[in-house]
Scaffold this motif. Structure first.
Motif, mmCIF file in Angstrom:
data_model
loop_
_atom_site.group_PDB
_atom_site.id
_atom_site.type_symbol
_atom_site.label_atom_id
_atom_site.label_comp_id
_atom_site.label_asym_id
_atom_site.label_seq_id
_atom_site.Cartn_x
_atom_site.Cartn_y
_atom_site.Cartn_z
ATOM 1 N N PRO A 14 11.739 2.482 8.788
ATOM 2 C CA PRO A 14 10.671 2.370 7.783
ATOM 3 C C PRO A 14 9.333 2.033 8.454
ATOM 4 O O PRO A 14 9.298 1.314 9.442
ATOM 5 C CB PRO A 14 11.126 1.192 6.912
ATOM 6 C CG PRO A 14 12.577 1.055 7.150
ATOM 7 C CD PRO A 14 12.857 1.586 8.513
ATOM 8 N N GLY A 15 8.288 2.537 7.884
ATOM 9 C CA GLY A 15 6.962 2.283 8.441
ATOM 10 C C GLY A 15 6.526 3.385 9.368
ATOM 11 O O GLY A 15 5.365 3.541 9.679
ATOM 12 N N ALA A 17 6.932 7.482 9.777
ATOM 13 C CA ALA A 17 7.438 8.665 9.089
ATOM 14 C C ALA A 17 8.263 9.544 10.010
ATOM 15 O O ALA A 17 8.048 9.556 11.212
ATOM 16 C CB ALA A 17 6.280 9.467 8.534
ATOM 17 N N CYS A 96 -0.962 14.581 7.629
ATOM 18 C CA CYS A 96 -1.500 14.001 6.385
ATOM 19 C C CYS A 96 -2.898 14.556 6.140
ATOM 20 O O CYS A 96 -3.876 13.811 6.104
ATOM 21 C CB CYS A 96 -1.518 12.480 6.450
ATOM 22 S SG CYS A 96 -2.331 11.790 7.913
ATOM 23 N N ASP A 178 -2.638 5.110 3.477
ATOM 24 C CA ASP A 178 -1.180 5.159 3.502
ATOM 25 C C ASP A 178 -0.720 6.413 4.258
ATOM 26 O O ASP A 178 0.238 6.361 5.033
ATOM 27 C CB ASP A 178 -0.633 5.139 2.070
ATOM 28 C CG ASP A 178 0.888 5.163 2.047
ATOM 29 O OD1 ASP A 178 1.501 4.564 2.948
ATOM 30 O OD2 ASP A 178 1.464 5.803 1.138
ATOM 31 N N HIS A 181 -1.232 5.673 7.993
ATOM 32 C CA HIS A 181 -0.284 4.661 8.481
ATOM 33 C C HIS A 181 1.144 5.216 8.535
ATOM 34 O O HIS A 181 1.888 4.927 9.462
ATOM 35 C CB HIS A 181 -0.342 3.403 7.610
ATOM 36 C CG HIS A 181 -1.651 2.670 7.736
ATOM 37 N ND1 HIS A 181 -2.037 1.685 6.866
ATOM 38 C CD2 HIS A 181 -2.657 2.791 8.642
ATOM 39 C CE1 HIS A 181 -3.227 1.224 7.224
ATOM 40 N NE2 HIS A 181 -3.625 1.879 8.302
ATOM 41 N N SER A 182 1.498 6.021 7.529
ATOM 42 C CA SER A 182 2.840 6.610 7.525
ATOM 43 C C SER A 182 3.007 7.592 8.675
ATOM 44 O O SER A 182 4.119 7.912 9.071
ATOM 45 C CB SER A 182 3.116 7.331 6.207
ATOM 46 O OG SER A 182 2.940 6.437 5.146
ATOM 47 N N THR A 183 1.900 8.077 9.180
ATOM 48 C CA THR A 183 1.929 8.995 10.317
ATOM 49 C C THR A 183 1.967 8.229 11.638
ATOM 50 O O THR A 183 2.189 8.809 12.701
ATOM 51 C CB THR A 183 0.682 9.915 10.258
ATOM 52 O OG1 THR A 183 0.652 10.550 8.987
ATOM 53 C CG2 THR A 183 0.685 10.979 11.328
ATOM 54 N N ASP A 267 -1.016 -1.772 11.225
ATOM 55 C CA ASP A 267 -1.732 -1.163 10.088
ATOM 56 C C ASP A 267 -2.503 -2.191 9.271
ATOM 57 O O ASP A 267 -3.474 -1.868 8.606
ATOM 58 C CB ASP A 267 -0.739 -0.426 9.189
ATOM 59 C CG ASP A 267 0.384 -1.338 8.715
ATOM 60 O OD1 ASP A 267 0.935 -2.096 9.532
ATOM 61 O OD2 ASP A 267 0.716 -1.305 7.509
ATOM 62 N N SER A 352 0.634 -4.085 2.629
ATOM 63 C CA SER A 352 0.482 -2.787 3.287
ATOM 64 C C SER A 352 -0.221 -1.837 2.317
ATOM 65 O O SER A 352 -0.352 -2.136 1.130
ATOM 66 C CB SER A 352 1.851 -2.218 3.644
ATOM 67 O OG SER A 352 2.557 -1.905 2.460
ATOM 68 N N LYS A 354 0.870 0.992 1.221
ATOM 69 C CA LYS A 354 1.859 1.472 0.244
ATOM 70 C C LYS A 354 2.131 0.412 -0.819
ATOM 71 O O LYS A 354 2.159 0.715 -2.009
ATOM 72 C CB LYS A 354 3.151 1.863 0.964
ATOM 73 C CG LYS A 354 3.940 2.932 0.222
ATOM 74 C CD LYS A 354 5.240 3.309 0.907
ATOM 75 C CE LYS A 354 5.106 4.089 2.190
ATOM 76 N NZ LYS A 354 4.382 5.358 2.055
#
Ligand code: ADP
Ligand code: MG
Length: 374
Positions: A14-15, A17, A96, A178, A181-183, A267, A352, A354
């Protein structure tokens, strides 16, 4: 195969992707089919900005009948850090795309007279105004409402309505963050000057990945703290603990990064900066550089405790300052609650992007509902 399996497993943490391999495959395929450009392909227009690491111009394609209109592109001539910025933009476009300004192409230009090398970066021209321009107008936030809804509103002006507009801006900013950060990318220079209003999509997008770090592959792993803007930086300065080994080889960083991400939560650096933007939107008096610097000093004296800061300033607040607290106190203080969860001393205690998007502050419909209420 075992090693590949291990890396893939880590990637699902998680965190961070998934979609690690697309980076290589898509990069290659895209390179084959996308048009390439050279220096002579562009005509330079008005200068848009100049920093320590590059100059930004409006530009257009020199000879292209299908080119829509003059100046529909943006060109940045960058120094040595341009290489990282190109890499980040390529990565963002694949992972993204909606988070950032639409990147067209980047290349190394070696024929410049000074003998040095220059990186050229090309984006679509997204629009005339950054969030900074819009925030400094007397009409803020109604000027943003007009741009998003594209029509004049006849609703009474007031706190409720301003709160909805600010909420919409914050939602768009956090959505874009988001995505980054997910990337696995931390921007590190989130500020109103680096948030552009895209006239095409009628949303805010993030620009200027010149100070960004991609923790998944260790690109720009060593914090370039001298690049950071002191007005918006979180107190930690460094996004990774100074204990973590510096500049590991790319494969090592690749394998370690999900773990380091969870350890350091880099992040949350951007979340602090975003919280300061939220604060500036609520309090007109904090929108100038000097007042923001003064606020930072006050907050530091309060050990970065916003609640303590409020206790010191509210008793002797003027009407304008009181109005800002009133806005954040709407709906049982849900806005104030979100703000205090973003601006905190310890990165670990900050929300965060998200989680912030799932905050009750965003439960109420934003601007769209406003237009239906008529
Ligand atoms: P700098 O390193 O100088 O801060 P930026 O990438 O932030 O470079 O760009 C400088 C300015 O140029 C921005 O503040 C914005 O006004 C304008 N700009 C940059 N990219 C775009 C874009 N894609 N569309 C419209 N304007 C842009
Ligand atoms: Mg900038």
């Amino acid at each position: 195969a075992l090693a590949l399996g291990a890396v893939s497993y880590l990637w699902a943490t998680p965190g961070v992707a998934p979609g690690f391999w697309d980076m290589f495959v898509l990069a290659f395929v895209e390179r084959l089919f996308r048009p390439t450009y050279r220096k002579d392909d562009f005509v330079l227009g008005k200068k848009l900005g100049e920093g320590a690491f590059g100059v930004v111009y409006r530009a257009s394609l020199a000879k292209k009948p299908s080119s829509k209109k003059a100046g529909d592109l943006v060109l940045k001539k960058a120094t040595e850090y341009g290489a990282v910025e190109i890499w980040m933009n390529e990565r963002v476009r694949r992972a993204c795309a909606n988070s950032c300004a639409d990147f067209v192409y980047g290349f190394l230009e070696t024929s410049s007279k000074k003998g040095g090398e220059e990186y050229w970066l090309i984006w679509r021209f997204e629009g005339e105004a950054t969030l900074s321009d819009l925030m400094l107008s007397k009409d803020f936030p109604y000027n943003v409402e007009a741009m998003i809804l594209g029509e004049d509103e006849n609703l009474p002006k007031g706190l409720e309505r301003e709160n909805r507009i600010i909420q919409t801006i914050m939602r768009q900013l956090l959505f874009a963050l988001d995505g980054l950060h997910s990337t696995g990318i931390v921007h590190r220079d989130i500020k109103p000057q680096n948030i552009i209003f895209s006239e095409g999509s009628r949303t805010f997008k993030i620009i200027d990945l010149g100070a960004a770090a991609d923790l998944r592959v260790g690109i720009n792993y060593i914090p370039k703290e001298f690049l950071l803007d002191p007005r918006y930086t979180a107190p930690e300065q460094y996004i990774m603990s100074t204990q973590t080994p510096s500049a590991p080889s790319v494969p090592v960083a690749t394998a370690l990064s999900p773990v380091l991400w969870q350890l350091n939560l880099p992040d949350r650096f951007d979340i602090y900066s975003s919280g300061l933007i939220f604060l500036q939107m609520a309090f007109p008096a904090l929108r100038t550089d000097s007042s923001l610097i003064q606020f930072n000093r006050q907050l530091k004296r309060c050990d970065y405790d916003l609640v303590a800061w409020r206790k010191t300033v509210e008793p002797r607040a003027n009407n304008e300052l009181r109005r800002g607290f009133e806005l954040l106190d709407l709906d049982e203080g849900i806005g104030w609650e979100l703000l205090t969860s973003m601006v905190r001393y310890k990165a670990r205690k900050r929300t965060s992007a998200k989680a912030a998007l799932a905050h009750p502050y965003f439960d109420r419909e934003g601007l769209l509902a406003l237009s239906f209420m008529q």
